[in-house]
Design a protein around this motif. Structure first.
Motif, PDB file in Angstrom:
ATOM      1  N   ARG A 229      -8.508 -27.179 -25.227  1.00 55.39           N
ATOM      2  CA  ARG A 229      -9.019 -27.610 -26.533  1.00 55.39           C
ATOM      3  C   ARG A 229      -7.926 -28.244 -27.390  1.00 55.39           C
ATOM      4  O   ARG A 229      -8.090 -29.322 -27.936  1.00 55.39           O
ATOM      5  CB  ARG A 229      -9.635 -26.403 -27.262  1.00 55.39           C
ATOM      6  N   GLU A 230      -6.773 -27.555 -27.490  1.00 57.13           N
ATOM      7  CA  GLU A 230      -5.763 -28.011 -28.455  1.00 57.13           C
ATOM      8  C   GLU A 230      -4.875 -29.120 -27.915  1.00 57.13           C
ATOM      9  O   GLU A 230      -4.338 -29.907 -28.680  1.00 57.13           O
ATOM     10  CB  GLU A 230      -4.908 -26.821 -28.920  1.00 57.13           C
ATOM     11  N   LEU A 231      -4.695 -29.170 -26.578  1.00 61.41           N
ATOM     12  CA  LEU A 231      -3.786 -30.182 -26.025  1.00 61.41           C
ATOM     13  C   LEU A 231      -4.541 -31.193 -25.159  1.00 61.41           C
ATOM     14  O   LEU A 231      -3.925 -32.002 -24.464  1.00 61.41           O
ATOM     15  CB  LEU A 231      -2.668 -29.501 -25.214  1.00 61.41           C
ATOM     16  N   GLY A 232      -5.869 -31.140 -25.186  1.00 62.48           N
ATOM     17  CA  GLY A 232      -6.675 -32.114 -24.443  1.00 62.48           C
ATOM     18  C   GLY A 232      -6.457 -32.029 -22.939  1.00 62.48           C
ATOM     19  O   GLY A 232      -6.549 -33.054 -22.242  1.00 62.48           O
ATOM     20  N   ALA A 233      -6.180 -30.840 -22.420  1.00 62.73           N
ATOM     21  CA  ALA A 233      -5.953 -30.684 -20.968  1.00 62.73           C
ATOM     22  C   ALA A 233      -7.289 -30.568 -20.232  1.00 62.73           C
ATOM     23  O   ALA A 233      -8.348 -30.429 -20.864  1.00 62.73           O
ATOM     24  CB  ALA A 233      -5.097 -29.449 -20.709  1.00 62.73           C
ATOM     25  N   ALA A 265      -4.017 -30.192 -12.744  1.00 60.65           N
ATOM     26  CA  ALA A 265      -4.469 -30.223 -14.149  1.00 60.65           C
ATOM     27  C   ALA A 265      -3.605 -31.234 -14.878  1.00 60.65           C
ATOM     28  O   ALA A 265      -2.399 -31.324 -14.628  1.00 60.65           O
ATOM     29  CB  ALA A 265      -4.330 -28.838 -14.768  1.00 60.65           C
ATOM     30  N   ARG A 266      -4.238 -32.007 -15.769  1.00 61.63           N
ATOM     31  CA  ARG A 266      -3.496 -33.001 -16.577  1.00 61.63           C
ATOM     32  C   ARG A 266      -3.376 -32.481 -17.999  1.00 61.63           C
ATOM     33  O   ARG A 266      -4.353 -32.062 -18.614  1.00 61.63           O
ATOM     34  CB  ARG A 266      -4.270 -34.331 -16.617  1.00 61.63           C
ATOM     35  N   ILE A 267      -2.144 -32.533 -18.499  1.00 64.34           N
ATOM     36  CA  ILE A 267      -1.902 -32.104 -19.885  1.00 64.34           C
ATOM     37  C   ILE A 267      -0.990 -33.138 -20.519  1.00 64.34           C
ATOM     38  O   ILE A 267       0.129 -33.365 -20.030  1.00 64.34           O
ATOM     39  CB  ILE A 267      -1.197 -30.722 -19.944  1.00 64.34           C
TER      40      ILE A 267
END
Ligand code: SAH
Ligand code: AVI
Length: 329
Positions: A229-233, A265-267
């Motif tokens: 949610r907070e880092l758009g991962a 996973a992409r962050i």
């Protein structure tokens, strides 16, 4: 529509909190083995999940510490000077402070310090309504770094309170530094009342972190929900499993999130690969002996003024006093 619900310009403080969170997540996931700091469990949802944990039958620490505080409140509050401000590190629901405050006739102010700002502000407002004559001055801060107390309590007597064995979530090498900084924040004459979970039967420990309802698993996975949610991962949260076990040698519960399959996973534009079974180490919860904790306290300039435990010696509440002052016992 949802975009309108957020302030157009985010306050600078919130931006720097997010930047620190992002940097810590990227650094932890680039490390071998992968890790994430446990303090990031506590967004609003994480704080609420922790409150559910405290009510689980398997999670003995909260009810045991509450019983100790109830039966020993009179002698615990004797460590506060008249007119002292009560400073709580990691205040959460404030339930334990409420218990002490009821026995502190001349308390001047209550300062909850917590990283979970929204949750803390809500709990502080509820406490203020229940104690209208008390000054309640919440501080949203990471207590592992430098932070300032509100001006109103920077002078005058203070007493520190750090319940829950949250100190057990610090690495032993961090404990001495933390206790030294706490001495500076509280002032040289203050006492520091600390809840410390004790070494015990590994089966009891295992059950406390592997509850049958799966609340601890949800608390653990919420960290990935928060990162999404907070880092758009784009973590597939359901593809990570809660693992918690007691490491006897290091006297700690370890919590991990284990990848159920090979995945990515992409962050923030970075890609992290996970092997099947690979884990992210999310928390340590150290358990102490009374003597081993005393050695840490001494190393930071404190001595033990008093120790209260339950009959089974599951948990301890310890009054740390300045090294020179074995007072009011
Ligand atoms: N004191 C309560 C809550 C313990 S849970 C009790 O005993 O039940 C741990 C609390 O510490 C949470 O409210 C969490 O938000 C807070 N916390 C954890 N790490 C923190 C940090 N580094 N700085 C400030 N607060 C922290
Ligand atoms: C806040 N802290 C002391 C808890 C603990 O027991 O280490 C956090 C927790 N982790 C899983 N369950 C509870």
């Amino acid at each position: 529509m949802t975009a309108l619900a957020r302030p157009a310009i985010r306050p600078e403080a919130a931006q720097s909190v997010t930047a620190t969170f992002a940097a810590d997540v990227l650094e932890g996931l680039a490390a071998t083995p992968k890790r994430l700091p446990a303090k990031y469990f506590y967004d609003d949802a994480g704080s609420r999940l922790f409150e559910r944990i405290t009510r689980l039958p398997e999670y003995y620490p909260t009810r045991t510490e509450l019983r100790i505080l109830e039966s020993s409140a009179q002698s615990i509050v004797r460590f506060a000077d008249p007119g002292a401000a009560l400073i709580e590190f990691g205040s959460g629901s404030t339930a334990k402070a409420r218990l002490l405050l009821r026995h502190m006739a001349s308390v001047r102010a209550y300062v909850p310090v917590d990283i979970s700002a929204d949750f803390m502000n809500g709990e502080a407002a509820r406490l203020q309504a229940d104690f209208p004559a008390l000054q309640v001055l919440p501080v949203a801060a990471d207590f592992t770094g430098a932070f300032q107390l509100p001006a109103a309590v920077r002078a005058g007597p203070r007493i520190g309170f750090f319940p829950g064995s949250t100190i057990g979530n610090l690495e032993p090498y961090e404990v001495t530094g933390f206790l030294r900084r706490a001495r500076r924040v509280l002032g040289r004459a203050a006492a520091f009342v600390v809840g410390v979970d004790l070494v015990k039967d590994p089966d009891v420990l295992y059950a406390a972190y592997n509850d049958s309802e799966g609340v601890t698993a949800k608390f653990n996975r919420n960290l990935l929900v928060r990162i999404n949610r907070e880092l758009g991962a784009d973590f597939d949260v359901s593809a990570f499993e809660h693992h918690a076990f007691y490491n006897r040698e290091l006297r700690r519960i370890e919590m991990h999130l284990a990848s159920l399959r090979r995945q990515k996973a992409r962050i923030l534009g970075k890609c992290f690969e996970f092997r099947a079974g690979e884990t992210i180490h999310t928390e340590n919860s150290y358990k102490y002996g009374i003597e081993s904790f005393a050695a840490f306290a001494r190393g930071a300039g404190w001595s033990i003024g008093a120790v209260w435990t339950d009959p089974e010696r599951y948990f301890s509440v310890q009054a740390l006093v300045p090294e020179t002052g074995g007072r009011r016992i």
